[in-house]
Design a protein around this motif. Structure first.
Motif, PDB file in Angstrom:
ATOM      1  N   MET A   1      -7.026   9.454   1.328  1.00  0.00           N
ATOM      2  CA  MET A   1      -5.976   9.203   2.319  1.00  0.00           C
ATOM      3  C   MET A   1      -5.159   7.983   1.898  1.00  0.00           C
ATOM      4  SD  MET A   1      -6.395   8.414   6.418  1.00  0.00           S
ATOM      5  CE  MET A   1      -7.114  10.025   6.737  1.00  0.00           C
ATOM      6  N   THR A   2      -3.842   8.087   2.027  1.00  0.00           N
ATOM      7  CA  THR A   2      -2.984   6.965   1.659  1.00  0.00           C
ATOM      8  C   THR A   2      -3.181   5.795   2.615  1.00  0.00           C
ATOM      9  OG1 THR A   2      -1.187   7.859   3.009  1.00  0.00           O
ATOM     10  CG2 THR A   2      -1.220   8.473   0.686  1.00  0.00           C
ATOM     11  N   LYS A   3      -2.980   4.611   2.086  1.00  0.00           N
ATOM     12  CA  LYS A   3      -3.132   3.411   2.901  1.00  0.00           C
ATOM     13  C   LYS A   3      -1.924   3.241   3.826  1.00  0.00           C
ATOM     14  CE  LYS A   3      -5.879   0.765  -0.447  1.00  0.00           C
ATOM     15  NZ  LYS A   3      -5.939  -0.503  -1.232  1.00  0.00           N
ATOM     16  N   PRO A   4      -2.137   2.597   4.980  1.00  0.00           N
ATOM     17  CA  PRO A   4      -1.007   2.382   5.895  1.00  0.00           C
ATOM     18  C   PRO A   4      -0.085   1.268   5.410  1.00  0.00           C
ATOM     19  CG  PRO A   4      -2.982   1.362   6.763  1.00  0.00           C
ATOM     20  CD  PRO A   4      -3.411   2.114   5.533  1.00  0.00           C
ATOM     21  N   ILE A   5       1.116   1.260   5.962  1.00  0.00           N
ATOM     22  CA  ILE A   5       2.069   0.171   5.762  1.00  0.00           C
ATOM     23  C   ILE A   5       2.010  -0.717   6.999  1.00  0.00           C
ATOM     24  CG2 ILE A   5       4.521  -0.420   5.553  1.00  0.00           C
ATOM     25  CD1 ILE A   5       4.878   2.290   4.091  1.00  0.00           C
ATOM     26  N   LEU A   6       1.835  -2.011   6.787  1.00  0.00           N
ATOM     27  CA  LEU A   6       1.792  -2.943   7.909  1.00  0.00           C
ATOM     28  C   LEU A   6       3.219  -3.323   8.304  1.00  0.00           C
ATOM     29  CD1 LEU A   6       0.189  -4.854   9.825  1.00  0.00           C
ATOM     30  CD2 LEU A   6       0.359  -6.595   8.013  1.00  0.00           C
ATOM     31  N   VAL A   7       3.549  -3.131   9.572  1.00  0.00           N
ATOM     32  CA  VAL A   7       4.880  -3.493  10.084  1.00  0.00           C
ATOM     33  C   VAL A   7       4.708  -4.566  11.145  1.00  0.00           C
ATOM     34  CG1 VAL A   7       6.979  -2.686  11.222  1.00  0.00           C
ATOM     35  CG2 VAL A   7       5.751  -1.169   9.644  1.00  0.00           C
ATOM     36  N   ALA A  31       4.603   8.744   7.030  1.00  0.00           N
ATOM     37  CA  ALA A  31       3.833   7.621   6.496  1.00  0.00           C
ATOM     38  C   ALA A  31       2.873   7.092   7.554  1.00  0.00           C
ATOM     39  CB  ALA A  31       4.780   6.508   6.059  1.00  0.00           C
ATOM     40  N   ARG A  32       1.793   6.496   7.107  1.00  0.00           N
ATOM     41  CA  ARG A  32       0.863   5.835   8.033  1.00  0.00           C
ATOM     42  C   ARG A  32       1.389   4.439   8.337  1.00  0.00           C
ATOM     43  NH1 ARG A  32      -4.873   5.450   5.753  1.00  0.00           N
ATOM     44  NH2 ARG A  32      -5.284   4.719   7.887  1.00  0.00           N
ATOM     45  N   VAL A  33       1.377   4.082   9.598  1.00  0.00           N
ATOM     46  CA  VAL A  33       1.899   2.792  10.027  1.00  0.00           C
ATOM     47  C   VAL A  33       0.836   2.018  10.794  1.00  0.00           C
ATOM     48  CG1 VAL A  33       3.550   1.640  11.566  1.00  0.00           C
ATOM     49  CG2 VAL A  33       4.305   3.545  10.123  1.00  0.00           C
ATOM     50  N   ASP A  71      -6.550  -3.430   3.521  1.00  0.00           N
ATOM     51  CA  ASP A  71      -6.355  -2.029   3.122  1.00  0.00           C
ATOM     52  C   ASP A  71      -4.976  -1.488   3.479  1.00  0.00           C
ATOM     53  OD1 ASP A  71      -9.011  -1.777   2.103  1.00  0.00           O
ATOM     54  OD2 ASP A  71      -9.733  -1.568   4.163  1.00  0.00           O
ATOM     55  N   VAL A  72      -3.937  -2.303   3.327  1.00  0.00           N
ATOM     56  CA  VAL A  72      -2.582  -1.783   3.509  1.00  0.00           C
ATOM     57  C   VAL A  72      -1.906  -1.674   2.146  1.00  0.00           C
ATOM     58  CG1 VAL A  72      -2.385  -2.745   5.829  1.00  0.00           C
ATOM     59  CG2 VAL A  72      -1.472  -4.046   3.891  1.00  0.00           C
ATOM     60  N   SER A  73      -0.927  -0.790   2.056  1.00  0.00           N
ATOM     61  CA  SER A  73      -0.230  -0.573   0.784  1.00  0.00           C
ATOM     62  C   SER A  73       0.986  -1.469   0.639  1.00  0.00           C
ATOM     63  CB  SER A  73       0.195   0.891   0.664  1.00  0.00           C
ATOM     64  OG  SER A  73       1.094   1.234   1.712  1.00  0.00           O
TER      65      SER A  73
END
Length: 316
Positions: A1-7, A31-33, A71-73
């Motif tokens: 699973m792709t890592k989330p992007i931190l916003v 995308a995962r957020v 663990d964020v991208s």
């Protein structure tokens, strides 16, 4: 699973709400957020309903920032115009470096340099340096004045005076502006697009218009007799402080007005031009100011007169 992007600033405050726009645009793309918010409320609930992972924290609490970056991208960093930028930058740089983040989009102001005209712009420049020293792959998104903030400032005078009351010199003063949505589109492009050279800066302007043109846009859309009334820096400062705006934002804006007045009296204003970054990276032509006013017409007529200023924005 792709890592989330931190916003960060994901819930959205009163200064453009780019974090909310970025979150929603990323989610629309699948995308995962991971949405970093100050508190749980209807805004965070909406993001959760759209599929975001909600993390409650505080920019100025290094422990919560460190936990949010695990663990964020990639990271979207947008700190509101208030005190604390240096501490927030240091906390995020520490956390991003610790967890091996290699892409961080840093939202700053259009003029970001050691001799920029406002204290906040100079702080932004130092923030850029910290992220670069930390080797976290920073990309600096340098945005000019948001349409949203102009609308809020304009709304402060219209109901009571039927006028746009600002210390901007005469009606021919030129303002470089941009929609927060366009800023968010560029941020999403930088967060999800091909790898780019760390430390690259992207100055962005969506439109270049005069005070007279701003007045005309409001008058046409709202179908009202609106005029511009020039006030002094002292009058403006006194009025907004009385509404509860924070001193940091007022100092920044006071210096900004002086800078824009000076630019319009010299050849400097001629350097302002719409940038192609919006279309090339954001994937859409820049929104015009009148388009924005038309889209926001119901809010502009329904909301009380600028009851909340930049001082009321949450820190995350």
């Amino acid at each position: 699973m792709t890592k989330p992007i931190l916003v960060t600033s994901a819930a959205g405050g009163n200064q453009g709400r780019t974090g909310r726009h970025v979150s929603e645009m990323l989610l629309e793309r699948g995308a995962r957020v991971r949405a970093f918010v100050r508190q749980i409320d209807e805004r965070s609930d909406r993001l959760k309903s759209l599929g975001a992972e909600i993390v409650v924290g505080d920019f100025l609490d290094a422990r919560s920032v460190e936990q949010a970056t695990r663990d964020v991208s990639a990271i979207y960093f947008a700190y509101p115009v208030q005190d604390g930028l240096a501490d927030a930058t240091a906390a995020m740089a520490f956390a991003a470096r610790k967890h091996g983040v290699s892409r961080l989009v840093n939202l700053v102001m259009y003029q970001s340099s050691i001799d920029a005209p406002t204290p906040r712009m100079r702080q932004n420049y130092l923030s850029e340096q910290v992220f670069e020293w930390s080797s976290v792959g920073p990309l600096h998104l340098r945005a000019t004045v948001f349409y949203e903030n102009v609308a809020r400032l304009v709304g402060a005078g219209m109901p009571a005076h039927g006028a746009i009351r600002l210390p901007l010199g005469n009606e021919n003063t030129i303002l470089p502006l941009i929609s927060a949505e366009d800023v968010a589109r560029i941020a999403v492009g930088l967060l999800t697009g091909p790898e780019r050279a760390a430390g690259t800066a992207y100055p962005v302007i969506g439109s270049v218009i005069s005070v007279k043109e701003i007045v005309g846009a409001f008058a046409r859309v709202l179908n009202k007799d609106i005029h511009y009334e020039e006030i002094t820096d002292e009058q403006w400062r006194s009025e907004v402080l009385a509404r509860g705006w924070n001193a940091h934002a007022v100092e920044h804006l006071s210096s900004l007005w002086k800078s824009l007045r000076a630019a319009s009296l010299s050849a400097e204003a001629a350097r302002f031009a719409v940038t192609d970054t919006i279309e090339k990276i954001g994937g859409a032509k820049p929104k015009t100011f009148e388009q924005f006013v038309r889209e926001q017409q119901s809010q502009l007529t329904a909301e009380p007169a600028a009851a909340r200023g930049p001082g009321r924005e949450a820190r995350s």
